[in-house]
Design an enzyme around this catalytic site. Structure first.
Site, PDB file in Angstrom:
ATOM      1  N   GLY A  93       0.807  -1.208   0.000  1.00  0.00           N
ATOM      2  CA  GLY A  93       0.000   0.000   0.000  1.00  0.00           C
ATOM      3  C   GLY A  93       0.840   1.258   0.000  1.00  0.00           C
ATOM      4  O   GLY A  93       1.148   1.823  -1.047  1.00  0.00           O
ATOM      5  N   VAL A  94       1.271   1.726   1.195  1.00  0.00           N
ATOM      6  CA  VAL A  94       1.986   2.993   1.317  1.00  0.00           C
ATOM      7  C   VAL A  94       3.499   2.790   1.212  1.00  0.00           C
ATOM      8  O   VAL A  94       4.148   3.306   0.306  1.00  0.00           O
ATOM      9  CB  VAL A  94       1.628   3.686   2.645  1.00  0.00           C
ATOM     10  CG1 VAL A  94       2.412   4.979   2.808  1.00  0.00           C
ATOM     11  CG2 VAL A  94       0.121   3.982   2.692  1.00  0.00           C
ATOM     12  N   GLN A  95       4.092   2.016   2.137  1.00  0.00           N
ATOM     13  CA  GLN A  95       5.539   1.816   2.138  1.00  0.00           C
ATOM     14  C   GLN A  95       5.977   0.590   1.329  1.00  0.00           C
ATOM     15  O   GLN A  95       7.104   0.531   0.841  1.00  0.00           O
ATOM     16  CB  GLN A  95       6.048   1.675   3.578  1.00  0.00           C
ATOM     17  CG  GLN A  95       6.192   2.988   4.330  1.00  0.00           C
ATOM     18  CD  GLN A  95       7.367   3.828   3.843  1.00  0.00           C
ATOM     19  OE1 GLN A  95       8.330   3.320   3.275  1.00  0.00           O
ATOM     20  NE2 GLN A  95       7.286   5.122   4.094  1.00  0.00           N
ATOM     21  N   ALA A 140      -3.925  -0.864  11.514  1.00  0.00           N
ATOM     22  CA  ALA A 140      -5.108  -1.711  11.687  1.00  0.00           C
ATOM     23  C   ALA A 140      -4.908  -3.064  11.007  1.00  0.00           C
ATOM     24  O   ALA A 140      -5.311  -4.109  11.532  1.00  0.00           O
ATOM     25  CB  ALA A 140      -6.342  -1.008  11.127  1.00  0.00           C
ATOM     26  N   HIS A 178       7.358   1.614  11.443  1.00  0.00           N
ATOM     27  CA  HIS A 178       6.681   2.523  12.367  1.00  0.00           C
ATOM     28  C   HIS A 178       6.588   1.786  13.699  1.00  0.00           C
ATOM     29  O   HIS A 178       6.342   0.583  13.729  1.00  0.00           O
ATOM     30  CB  HIS A 178       5.293   2.857  11.829  1.00  0.00           C
ATOM     31  CG  HIS A 178       4.502   3.838  12.637  1.00  0.00           C
ATOM     32  ND1 HIS A 178       5.094   4.811  13.429  1.00  0.00           N
ATOM     33  CD2 HIS A 178       3.156   4.015  12.780  1.00  0.00           C
ATOM     34  CE1 HIS A 178       4.148   5.543  14.008  1.00  0.00           C
ATOM     35  NE2 HIS A 178       2.976   5.069  13.639  1.00  0.00           N
ATOM     36  N   ASP A 220       6.467  10.704  15.222  1.00  0.00           N
ATOM     37  CA  ASP A 220       5.770  10.486  13.963  1.00  0.00           C
ATOM     38  C   ASP A 220       4.303  10.889  14.072  1.00  0.00           C
ATOM     39  O   ASP A 220       3.778  11.599  13.206  1.00  0.00           O
ATOM     40  CB  ASP A 220       5.884   9.016  13.551  1.00  0.00           C
ATOM     41  CG  ASP A 220       5.440   8.794  12.114  1.00  0.00           C
ATOM     42  OD1 ASP A 220       6.124   9.288  11.203  1.00  0.00           O
ATOM     43  OD2 ASP A 220       4.415   8.134  11.898  1.00  0.00           O
TER      44      ASP A 220
END
Length: 349
Positions: A39-41, A101, A124, A208
């Site tokens: 998805g993002v990273q 999540a 993270h 963060d």
């Protein structure tokens, strides 16, 4: 590891000169790295690792849009692209890059494949820092590490392709094998980090969450909206209000800050701009500092984490999120921005 003095505070940093790519490849030569989530990273980190010559596979839910995106990026089902459980089974290093999540939901599957000596990697610290809320408690016989790029996965990939790199923080929560440090830095180099600076899971999480809600996203959007609205209320056109609020900052001034700092940017602006900025910046600092203090307290008490866990796990969350983003996207300010971007020379037809 180098020691660098930042404003009187000594920090540990690792540069690519002292830990080159060839050393990173040697450290991870016998490892299979599974990147969970696309998805993002996930895309940026996995593609950079692949291009750098590491043995990397992707774990993603079959049939999802992200699965299709992975195929479009050259990952081959059954060879380098697998369902999450199969990827975990094959891996010696598991990069857990699902959303916070998503990590909670997938944890039972991931945990059963964390056999002794494996490495669990995060980008993270949320899941570990708030593990009493997330339920993510790794077994004692695996390494638990983190490399957190200070930017989006899109930027990580873009800068890598330009031969550059985003700085990353790194932390080791658990060293079960005695190899956690080398594994961590090798992974950080492999994903294309500029330099790596030492932190902890807790510090990374607190900074963060504060940064995302603050100057990186929440505060900057709030300040943009406030200035834009004041300009529009006083008769300025959408184009003028947007250019003075967003376009000049993003296209002209922030690159100068990135090159040599805020003072250098000031020095490259008119004396009138300098005087006004110097007169007003402390007023903005004093006005917003109480908001940042309240924000940091909300992060430190776990309130922000619980809000994220509760909201992101709700049925219909995605639809609600899209509605909120649509409201922002369709606001006059960002519609003006869309029109202004289309007029940039590189976009004009």
């Amino acid at each position: 590891m180098a020691k660098i003095n930042f404003g009187g505070v000594e920090e540990q940093v690792v540069t690519r000169a002292e830990f080159p790519l060839e050393k990173a490849k040697a450290v991870l030569a016998n490892e299979t790295i599974a990147v969970l989530g696309y998805g993002v990273q996930g895309p940026g980190q996995s593609l950079n690792l692949r291009d750098n010559g590491f043995n990397v596979i992707v774990g993603q839910r079959k049939g999802s849009k992200s699965w299709d995106k992975a195929i479009a990026d050259g990952w081959v089902p059954g060879e380098t692209l697998f369902e999450i459980e199969e990827a975990c089974e094959k891996a010696t290093v598991i990069e857990f890059l699902l959303s916070d999540a998503g990590q909670i939901q997938a944890w039972p599957t991931v945990k059963k494949h964390l056999t002794a000596g494996k490495c669990l990697y995060f980008s993270h610290g949320f899941a570990i820092t708030y593990n009493e809320r997330t339920g993510i408690v790794p077994p004692k016989d695996v390494d638990v590490v983190m490399v957190a790029p200070k930017g989006s996965g899109t930027s990580l990939r873009r800068l890598f392709l330009q031969g550059r790199g985003i700085n990353s923080s790194y932390a080791i929560w658990q060293d079960a094998t005695g190899k956690a440090y080398d594994r961590t830095i090798a992974l950080g180099v492999g994903i294309g980090s500029g330099y790596l600076f030492e932190t902890t899971f807790k510090r990374e999480t607190y900074s963060d969450l504060t940064g995302e809600r603050g100057t990186l996203m929440g505060a900057i959007q709030g300040i943009f909206a406030a200035q834009y609205d004041v300009l529009r209320a006083n008769g300025h056109t959408p184009s003028e209000a947007f250019n003075e609020t967003v376009e000049e900052l993003s296209q002209s001034l922030l690159p100068l800050v990135g090159e040599n700092g805020m003072d250098w940017m000031y020095a490259n602006c008119s004396t009138t701009a300098q005087r006004g900025a110097l007169d007003w910046w402390k007023k903005f600092r004093d006005a917003t500092k109480p908001v940042f203090e309240a924000l940091y307290n909300s992060v430190a008490t776990g309130n922000e984490a619980q809000i994220s866990i509760d909201s992101n796990g709700k049925e219909g969350y995605r639809a609600g999120l899209e509605a909120e983003l649509k409201e922002m996207r369709e606001s006059e300010m960002w519609q003006a921005g869309k029109a202004v971007r289309a007029l940039r020379p590189e976009n004009a037809k």
